[in-house]
Design an enzyme around this catalytic site. Sequence first.
Site, mmCIF file in Angstrom:
data_model
loop_
_atom_site.group_PDB
_atom_site.id
_atom_site.type_symbol
_atom_site.label_atom_id
_atom_site.label_comp_id
_atom_site.label_asym_id
_atom_site.label_seq_id
_atom_site.Cartn_x
_atom_site.Cartn_y
_atom_site.Cartn_z
ATOM 1 N N SER A 154 1.084 -1.251 -0.308
ATOM 2 C CA SER A 154 0.208 0.222 -0.143
ATOM 3 C C SER A 154 1.407 0.874 0.507
ATOM 4 C CB SER A 154 -1.483 0.045 1.147
ATOM 5 O OG SER A 154 -1.335 1.173 1.516
ATOM 6 N N TYR A 167 -2.006 -0.633 9.840
ATOM 7 C CA TYR A 167 -1.718 -0.417 8.570
ATOM 8 C C TYR A 167 -0.296 -0.954 7.660
ATOM 9 C CZ TYR A 167 -3.891 -1.377 3.360
ATOM 10 O OH TYR A 167 -3.717 -1.867 2.154
HETATM 11 N N1 NAP Z 1 -8.633 -0.576 -2.079
HETATM 12 C C1 NAP Z 1 -7.745 -0.275 -1.736
HETATM 13 O O1 NAP Z 1 -7.934 1.114 -1.565
HETATM 14 C C2 NAP Z 1 -5.707 -0.386 -1.612
HETATM 15 C C3 NAP Z 1 -5.196 0.410 -1.226
HETATM 16 C C4 NAP Z 1 -3.049 -0.675 -1.313
HETATM 17 C C5 NAP Z 1 -3.327 -1.482 -1.248
HETATM 18 N N2 NAP Z 1 -4.812 -2.562 -1.042
HETATM 19 C C6 NAP Z 1 -4.913 -3.471 -0.910
HETATM 20 O O2 NAP Z 1 -4.607 -4.628 -1.542
HETATM 21 C C7 NAP Z 1 -5.417 -5.668 -1.104
HETATM 22 C C8 NAP Z 1 -6.310 -6.146 -1.503
HETATM 23 O O3 NAP Z 1 -7.391 -5.150 -0.934
HETATM 24 P P1 NAP Z 1 -8.856 -4.376 -2.045
HETATM 25 O O4 NAP Z 1 -9.293 -3.315 -1.548
HETATM 26 O O5 NAP Z 1 -9.078 -6.223 -3.224
HETATM 27 O O6 NAP Z 1 -9.776 -5.274 -0.656
HETATM 28 P P2 NAP Z 1 -10.744 -6.310 -0.847
HETATM 29 O O7 NAP Z 1 -11.711 -5.639 -1.467
HETATM 30 O O8 NAP Z 1 -11.380 -5.590 0.935
HETATM 31 O O9 NAP Z 1 -11.202 -7.776 -0.141
HETATM 32 C C9 NAP Z 1 -10.450 -8.160 0.428
HETATM 33 C C10 NAP Z 1 -9.942 -9.646 -0.147
HETATM 34 O O10 NAP Z 1 -8.890 -10.516 1.154
HETATM 35 C C11 NAP Z 1 -9.906 -11.829 1.242
HETATM 36 N N3 NAP Z 1 -9.460 -11.351 2.880
HETATM 37 C C12 NAP Z 1 -9.618 -10.485 3.961
HETATM 38 N N4 NAP Z 1 -9.582 -10.877 5.007
HETATM 39 C C13 NAP Z 1 -8.591 -12.591 4.725
HETATM 40 C C14 NAP Z 1 -8.403 -13.501 5.319
HETATM 41 N N5 NAP Z 1 -8.632 -12.883 6.951
HETATM 42 N N6 NAP Z 1 -8.099 -14.549 5.295
HETATM 43 C C15 NAP Z 1 -8.241 -15.232 3.381
HETATM 44 N N7 NAP Z 1 -9.168 -13.355 2.845
HETATM 45 C C16 NAP Z 1 -9.238 -12.642 3.499
HETATM 46 C C17 NAP Z 1 -11.338 -10.962 1.100
HETATM 47 O O11 NAP Z 1 -12.123 -12.353 1.042
HETATM 48 P P3 NAP Z 1 -13.401 -12.259 2.305
HETATM 49 O O12 NAP Z 1 -13.614 -11.370 3.095
HETATM 50 O O13 NAP Z 1 -14.365 -13.611 1.999
HETATM 51 O O14 NAP Z 1 -11.979 -13.424 3.214
HETATM 52 C C18 NAP Z 1 -11.735 -10.517 -0.559
HETATM 53 O O15 NAP Z 1 -11.006 -11.798 -1.114
HETATM 54 C C19 NAP Z 1 -4.568 -6.089 -0.166
HETATM 55 O O16 NAP Z 1 -3.634 -6.517 0.824
HETATM 56 C C20 NAP Z 1 -5.151 -4.900 0.672
HETATM 57 O O17 NAP Z 1 -4.101 -3.984 1.638
HETATM 58 C C21 NAP Z 1 -6.099 -2.465 -0.907
#
Ligand code: NAP
Length: 252
Positions: A154, A167
């Site tokens: 991130s 985080y």
């Molecule tokens: N969106 C942003 O602004 C952003 C920015 C920078 C970095 N990121 C990073 O990018 C990655 C993906 O983010 P996203 O925005 O796509 O998040 P998201 O929409 O919340 O999706 C998260 C995914 O991870 C799974 N997950 C969450 N907790 C888990 C656990 N304890 N065990 C197994 N699976 C788990 C969720 O499925 P379940 O809930 O069914 O487990 C879902 O498939 C993350 O690492 C996040 O920190 C996101």
Amino acid sequence: MSTSGQLHKDQRPAALVTGGSRGIGLGIARALAEAGYNLTVAARDPERLEKAATDLRSTGVRVQTQAGDMAEEEDTRLLTRAHAEAYGRLDVLVIAAGVGTAGDIDSLPMRRFDKQFAVNLRSPFVLLQETLPLLRQTAARNPAHGAKVIGLSSITGVYSEAGLAAYGASKAALRSLCHSVNAEAAKDGVSATAISPGYVDTDMAAWQHDRIAPEEMIRVGDIAELALAVTRLSPQAVVPEMVVTRSGGMSA
Ligand SMILES: NC(=O)c1ccc[n+]([C@@H]2O[C@H](COP(=O)([O-])OP(=O)(O)OC[C@H]3O[C@@H](n4cnc5c(N)ncnc54)[C@H](OP(=O)(O)O)[C@@H]3O)[C@@H](O)[C@H]2O)c1
């Protein structure tokens, strides 16, 4: 561990995507499926995972699901073993499962700290422990492409943001872990890239909608495009970092 016979039972490359049921992980899984990768996709909620898998299978590739909690070491190890058994090769490991909780340093409950470090750092470390032998083996059998690790860090792991200390620290550590993969395994054709975006329009960023409109956020497709580009590089080109800022500045 797979044998050389198993390695060739399916000529398609294979990828393992954590957090593959929605958001960025699903976007990358879709890009990989369209590029012809067989997939293992993982997340906690089995129903949403199966729905995602059904959609991914429409591209014609094999997709297996493995429900599990990446906060649990045993679930993480089971996931990697299920992938190895199904495909006998690992060309791309995408570490997208992640969690974030806002809270200032002086008030964040330590159980929130522990959860973020368990999912965002400890689980990726275990995933790498389990998969590096298969990644190395796959790279050795496919020297023109090698094998890749893509870690979703991130921008808060690059530039600190108030209220996201734990985080951001977990994501900075994930970047470091990707660099360590390169230090230890790039010579064997296995390289890692940490992608560090600002806010991407997914469920995880929805809490910011009163401050940043969804259309002002980075698109999932943008991150999937970068991840796919990395998978197409030769093992001679190692890209340790990709930092993706939203238009408007060097912040989340
Ligand atoms: N969106 C942003 O602004 C952003 C920015 C920078 C970095 N990121 C990073 O990018 C990655 C993906 O983010 P996203 O925005 O796509 O998040 P998201 O929409 O919340 O999706 C998260 C995914 O991870 C799974 N997950 C969450 N907790 C888990 C656990 N304890 N065990 C197994 N699976 C788990 C969720 O499925 P379940 O809930 O069914 O487990 C879902 O498939 C993350 O690492 C996040 O920190 C996101």
